[in-house]
Structures are given as structure tokens and as C-alpha cells.
Design a protein around this motif. Structure first.
Motif, PDB file in Angstrom:
ATOM      1  N   TYR A 250       0.837  -1.202   0.000  1.00 24.13           N
ATOM      2  CA  TYR A 250       0.000   0.000   0.000  1.00 24.13           C
ATOM      3  C   TYR A 250       0.870   1.250   0.000  1.00 24.13           C
ATOM      4  O   TYR A 250       2.043   1.202   0.368  1.00 24.13           O
ATOM      5  CB  TYR A 250      -0.952   0.008   1.203  1.00 24.13           C
ATOM      6  CG  TYR A 250      -0.295   0.233   2.535  1.00 24.13           C
ATOM      7  CD1 TYR A 250      -0.142   1.517   3.051  1.00 24.13           C
ATOM      8  CD2 TYR A 250       0.160  -0.833   3.289  1.00 24.13           C
ATOM      9  CE1 TYR A 250       0.450   1.724   4.278  1.00 24.13           C
ATOM     10  CE2 TYR A 250       0.750  -0.636   4.512  1.00 24.13           C
ATOM     11  CZ  TYR A 250       0.898   0.645   5.007  1.00 24.13           C
ATOM     12  OH  TYR A 250       1.492   0.843   6.226  1.00 24.13           O
ATOM     13  N   THR A 251       0.314   2.356  -0.429  1.00 30.24           N
ATOM     14  CA  THR A 251       0.987   3.645  -0.366  1.00 30.24           C
ATOM     15  C   THR A 251       0.107   4.609   0.417  1.00 30.24           C
ATOM     16  O   THR A 251      -1.100   4.410   0.539  1.00 30.24           O
ATOM     17  CB  THR A 251       1.262   4.237  -1.762  1.00 30.24           C
ATOM     18  OG1 THR A 251       0.029   4.361  -2.458  1.00 30.24           O
ATOM     19  CG2 THR A 251       2.206   3.365  -2.556  1.00 30.24           C
ATOM     20  N   THR A 252       0.717   5.634   0.946  1.00 26.31           N
ATOM     21  CA  THR A 252      -0.012   6.649   1.684  1.00 26.31           C
ATOM     22  C   THR A 252      -0.252   7.834   0.765  1.00 26.31           C
ATOM     23  O   THR A 252       0.657   8.286   0.077  1.00 26.31           O
ATOM     24  CB  THR A 252       0.778   7.095   2.921  1.00 26.31           C
ATOM     25  OG1 THR A 252       1.008   5.946   3.733  1.00 26.31           O
ATOM     26  CG2 THR A 252       0.029   8.136   3.718  1.00 26.31           C
TER      27      THR A 252
ATOM     28  N   THR B 108      -5.513  11.822   5.298  1.00 28.20           N
ATOM     29  CA  THR B 108      -4.576  10.781   4.906  1.00 28.20           C
ATOM     30  C   THR B 108      -5.350   9.534   4.506  1.00 28.20           C
ATOM     31  O   THR B 108      -6.229   9.075   5.244  1.00 28.20           O
ATOM     32  CB  THR B 108      -3.622  10.445   6.059  1.00 28.20           C
ATOM     33  OG1 THR B 108      -2.906  11.620   6.416  1.00 28.20           O
ATOM     34  CG2 THR B 108      -2.642   9.351   5.664  1.00 28.20           C
TER      35      THR B 108
ATOM     36  N   PHE C 221      -4.891   5.512   2.515  1.00 31.51           N
ATOM     37  CA  PHE C 221      -3.966   4.442   2.175  1.00 31.51           C
ATOM     38  C   PHE C 221      -4.528   3.772   0.932  1.00 31.51           C
ATOM     39  O   PHE C 221      -5.716   3.442   0.885  1.00 31.51           O
ATOM     40  CB  PHE C 221      -3.837   3.460   3.341  1.00 31.51           C
ATOM     41  CG  PHE C 221      -3.416   4.157   4.608  1.00 31.51           C
ATOM     42  CD1 PHE C 221      -2.079   4.407   4.868  1.00 31.51           C
ATOM     43  CD2 PHE C 221      -4.358   4.596   5.517  1.00 31.51           C
ATOM     44  CE1 PHE C 221      -1.687   5.070   6.020  1.00 31.51           C
ATOM     45  CE2 PHE C 221      -3.985   5.261   6.678  1.00 31.51           C
ATOM     46  CZ  PHE C 221      -2.646   5.507   6.920  1.00 31.51           C
TER      47      PHE C 221
ATOM     48  N   LYS D 104      -7.803   5.352   8.175  1.00 33.52           N
ATOM     49  CA  LYS D 104      -7.631   4.829   9.526  1.00 33.52           C
ATOM     50  C   LYS D 104      -8.903   5.107  10.321  1.00 33.52           C
ATOM     51  O   LYS D 104      -9.462   6.193  10.258  1.00 33.52           O
ATOM     52  CB  LYS D 104      -6.426   5.511  10.179  1.00 33.52           C
ATOM     53  CG  LYS D 104      -6.083   4.996  11.542  1.00 33.52           C
ATOM     54  CD  LYS D 104      -5.302   3.731  11.448  1.00 33.52           C
ATOM     55  CE  LYS D 104      -4.791   3.353  12.838  1.00 33.52           C
ATOM     56  NZ  LYS D 104      -4.675   1.954  13.019  1.00 33.52           N
TER      57      LYS D 104
ATOM     58  N   THR E 219       1.602  11.614  -2.694  1.00 36.05           N
ATOM     59  CA  THR E 219       2.111  10.378  -2.118  1.00 36.05           C
ATOM     60  C   THR E 219       3.236  10.733  -1.165  1.00 36.05           C
ATOM     61  O   THR E 219       4.135  11.488  -1.511  1.00 36.05           O
ATOM     62  CB  THR E 219       2.619   9.431  -3.217  1.00 36.05           C
ATOM     63  OG1 THR E 219       1.545   9.171  -4.108  1.00 36.05           O
ATOM     64  CG2 THR E 219       3.131   8.135  -2.632  1.00 36.05           C
TER      65      THR E 219
ATOM     66  N   LEU F 234       9.340   4.418   2.815  1.00 37.52           N
ATOM     67  CA  LEU F 234       8.049   5.084   2.778  1.00 37.52           C
ATOM     68  C   LEU F 234       7.696   5.396   4.214  1.00 37.52           C
ATOM     69  O   LEU F 234       7.828   4.539   5.088  1.00 37.52           O
ATOM     70  CB  LEU F 234       6.983   4.195   2.144  1.00 37.52           C
ATOM     71  CG  LEU F 234       7.162   3.900   0.662  1.00 37.52           C
ATOM     72  CD1 LEU F 234       6.060   2.971   0.179  1.00 37.52           C
ATOM     73  CD2 LEU F 234       7.146   5.177  -0.143  1.00 37.52           C
TER      74      LEU F 234
ATOM     75  N   TYR G 109       4.717   6.534   6.560  1.00 35.89           N
ATOM     76  CA  TYR G 109       3.264   6.638   6.600  1.00 35.89           C
ATOM     77  C   TYR G 109       2.830   7.383   7.856  1.00 35.89           C
ATOM     78  O   TYR G 109       3.177   6.964   8.959  1.00 35.89           O
ATOM     79  CB  TYR G 109       2.630   5.246   6.602  1.00 35.89           C
ATOM     80  CG  TYR G 109       3.072   4.400   5.456  1.00 35.89           C
ATOM     81  CD1 TYR G 109       2.591   4.629   4.179  1.00 35.89           C
ATOM     82  CD2 TYR G 109       3.980   3.366   5.650  1.00 35.89           C
ATOM     83  CE1 TYR G 109       3.001   3.847   3.122  1.00 35.89           C
ATOM     84  CE2 TYR G 109       4.397   2.577   4.592  1.00 35.89           C
ATOM     85  CZ  TYR G 109       3.897   2.830   3.335  1.00 35.89           C
ATOM     86  OH  TYR G 109       4.311   2.046   2.286  1.00 35.89           O
TER      87      TYR G 109
ATOM     88  N   ALA H 143       0.674   7.467  10.361  1.00 38.46           N
ATOM     89  CA  ALA H 143      -0.364   6.575  10.886  1.00 38.46           C
ATOM     90  C   ALA H 143      -1.355   7.266  11.811  1.00 38.46           C
ATOM     91  O   ALA H 143      -2.403   6.710  12.110  1.00 38.46           O
ATOM     92  CB  ALA H 143       0.298   5.405  11.625  1.00 38.46           C
TER      93      ALA H 143
ATOM     94  N   TYR I  66       4.656   7.328  13.175  1.00 39.40           N
ATOM     95  CA  TYR I  66       4.757   7.036  11.743  1.00 39.40           C
ATOM     96  C   TYR I  66       5.083   5.547  11.573  1.00 39.40           C
ATOM     97  O   TYR I  66       5.668   4.931  12.458  1.00 39.40           O
ATOM     98  CB  TYR I  66       5.865   7.863  11.085  1.00 39.40           C
ATOM     99  CG  TYR I  66       5.609   9.339  11.119  1.00 39.40           C
ATOM    100  CD1 TYR I  66       4.892   9.959  10.116  1.00 39.40           C
ATOM    101  CD2 TYR I  66       6.068  10.115  12.167  1.00 39.40           C
ATOM    102  CE1 TYR I  66       4.643  11.322  10.143  1.00 39.40           C
ATOM    103  CE2 TYR I  66       5.828  11.469  12.217  1.00 39.40           C
ATOM    104  CZ  TYR I  66       5.113  12.071  11.204  1.00 39.40           C
ATOM    105  OH  TYR I  66       4.872  13.419  11.247  1.00 39.40           O
TER     106      TYR I  66
END
Length: 126
Positions: free
Chosen positions: A17-19, A26, A28, A37, A54, A66, A68, A70, A123
Motif C-alpha cells: 500500500y501507499t499513503t 490521509t 492508504f 484509519k 504520495t 516510505l 506513513y 499513521a 509514523y
């Protein structure tokens, strides 16, 4: 393959996955499915509207990282945290990637310290 329905909750994001950041939100993204989230889970949502960014590390030594956010951190918070974690990692490892060359053992310590710092600030570093 069946597309995940909007509103489904999952406990883990799919591998790869990418953020994606849209404004202050945000998301995903994995296999053309967007997640947000929601507590400890992630929920499948409609694709966001607007300009997306991204989130990824940008320096040459850890360009494969990467990072993220979170906990919904903004781009500004990410940049501030990356800088503060960089400074802390330099103090812990005695290695500064902008000044030091050919000190591979210290370089590895620096990147481990930087990743630990970022993870401590909420993160996910991959």
C-alpha cells in the motif's frame, strides 16, 4: 477478484500500500482501493476528490523508505518530525549523511535511529 465494498473494516492494510494525502486527510491506497484509519482498523472508502500527494522519504540514502503518517499527521508535521529525528539520529550515531562519507557502520546506526524516532512519533517506516 472482487472489489472490497465501501465501509468494510480490515485490521491490516494489504502489502504494497501507499499513503496518499488529500488536503489534511490521509488515505492508504492498495490495488486501487482507498482506506482510511478508523480506530485500530482501516475502513474502505470512496476515492478522494482533489489533488493527492504520495508521502515518501526524499533523501538519496533512504529513498526506498516510505513514511506513513499513521496518526493523521500533516505534511508540515512530517517534515518537522523528519528534521527533528534527523538531528536526534545524528547525535545518537555520530553520523550525518550530509557531511559524512564512507562510514557505513555509523550510517546504518543513523538510519536505525532515525526510523526508531519516526516510529516513536506515530509514523510507520517501511
Amino acid at each position: 477478484m472482487v472489489r472490497a465494498p465501501i465501509g468494510v473494516h480490515v485490521s491490516h492494510l494489504p502489502i504494497g500500500y501507499t499513503t496518499v494525502v488529500v488536503g489534511a486527510a490521509t488515505y492508504f491506497l492498495a490495488h486501487d482501493i482507498y482506506y482510511k484509519k478508523h480506530g485500530k482498523d482501516y475502513v474502505v472508502v470512496e476515492p478522494p476528490e482533489g489533488k493527492t500527494t504520495t508521502v515518501a522519504a526524499s533523501d538519496s540514502q533512504n529513498s526506498e523508505w516510505l513514511i506513513y503518517p499513521a496518526e493523521g499527521q500533516s505534511d508540515k508535521e512530517l517534515e518537522r518530525d523528519r528534521y527533528q529525528c534527523h538531528r536526534w539520529a545524528v547525535s545518537q550515531s555520530d553520523y550525518d549523511p550530509s557531511r559524512s562519507k564512507n562510514q557505513h557502520s555509523k550510517r546504518d546506526d543513523y538510519y536505525r535511529a532515525q526510523a526508531a524516532c519516526l516510529e516513536g512519533r506515530g509514523y510507520v517506516v517501511k
